[in-house]
Design an enzyme around this catalytic site. Sequence first.
Site, PDB file in Angstrom:
ATOM      1  N   ASP A  39       1.150  -1.619  -0.284  1.00 11.55           N
ATOM      2  CA  ASP A  39       0.428   0.002   0.208  1.00 11.55           C
ATOM      3  C   ASP A  39       0.691   1.553   0.064  1.00 11.55           C
ATOM      4  OD1 ASP A  39      -2.043  -2.048   0.245  1.00 11.55           O
ATOM      5  OD2 ASP A  39      -3.107  -1.125   2.255  1.00 11.55           O
ATOM      6  N   LYS A 137      -6.549  -4.775  -3.028  1.00  9.14           N
ATOM      7  CA  LYS A 137      -7.460  -5.550  -1.754  1.00  9.14           C
ATOM      8  C   LYS A 137      -8.521  -4.470  -1.223  1.00  9.14           C
ATOM      9  CE  LYS A 137      -3.415  -4.801   1.492  1.00  9.14           C
ATOM     10  NZ  LYS A 137      -4.577  -3.258   2.338  1.00  9.14           N
ATOM     11  N   CYS A 182      -1.972  -3.351   7.569  1.00  9.10           N
ATOM     12  CA  CYS A 182      -1.648  -4.076   6.542  1.00  9.10           C
ATOM     13  C   CYS A 182      -0.936  -4.506   6.902  1.00  9.10           C
ATOM     14  CB  CYS A 182      -1.722  -2.799   5.131  1.00  9.10           C
ATOM     15  SG  CYS A 182      -3.984  -2.501   5.079  1.00  9.10           S
TER      16      CYS A 182
END
Length: 236
Positions: A39, A137, A182
Amino acid sequence: MDRRLFLQAAGALGLFAALPQAFAARLKPGASAALIVVDVQNCFIDGGTLPVKGGADVVPVINKLAGAFENIVVTQDWHTAGHASFASTYAGKKPFETTQLGYGTQVLWPDHCVQGSDDAALNKDLKLPTAQVIIRKGFHKGVDSYSAFEEADRKTSTGLAGYLKGRGIKTVYVTGLATDFCVAWTAMDARKHGFDAYVVEDATRAIDLNGSLAAAWKQMQAKGVKRIQSADILGA
Ligand SMILES: [Zn+2]
């Protein structure tokens, strides 16, 4: 043997010559290792919708690490508008409060990383020449996904474990944003799926919401995730 004699004997055997090398021992990710870059998107960097403090600082570290890896996996938070993880979806809720969803407690975030927006784009300064796959995701409207392996319902697979196994990967090195969400969930799920997992601490930054960073390290360590620095791979 007294200390002086031991030192002489050790010197004669060449043990000291080996010591500096032992101290500088580096991890050598080979063909069976993958770097996971979690990310590193505009949304999580200053100027984005959910900035992680110091988020941009991970980019040069990750770029340097990339040179040591034959395999790189990139993840991208990729939400629908009106996503279940957004506070704005619920009347009377504010960001960083929680709500109960079918799969458990969900932290509510500001609207972030909406599919196709500049905010959701990967940071333009990332240089990852051996990256071959991007796992997107959080694109199911009703389910969040911190982990790159499984969505937050803990049932829906992203396919990453199968991909890595199909490529002969046994060890993953996790980097990116944010350490306590994450990155942590990805590293712990890597263990769950049978991979050796390292988190490269200086290639991550945390949100640290109500002590979440310390809690995440504790949980990761309990699951056998190893905490290292980029110098353990690249040297000082
Ligand atoms: Zn998200």
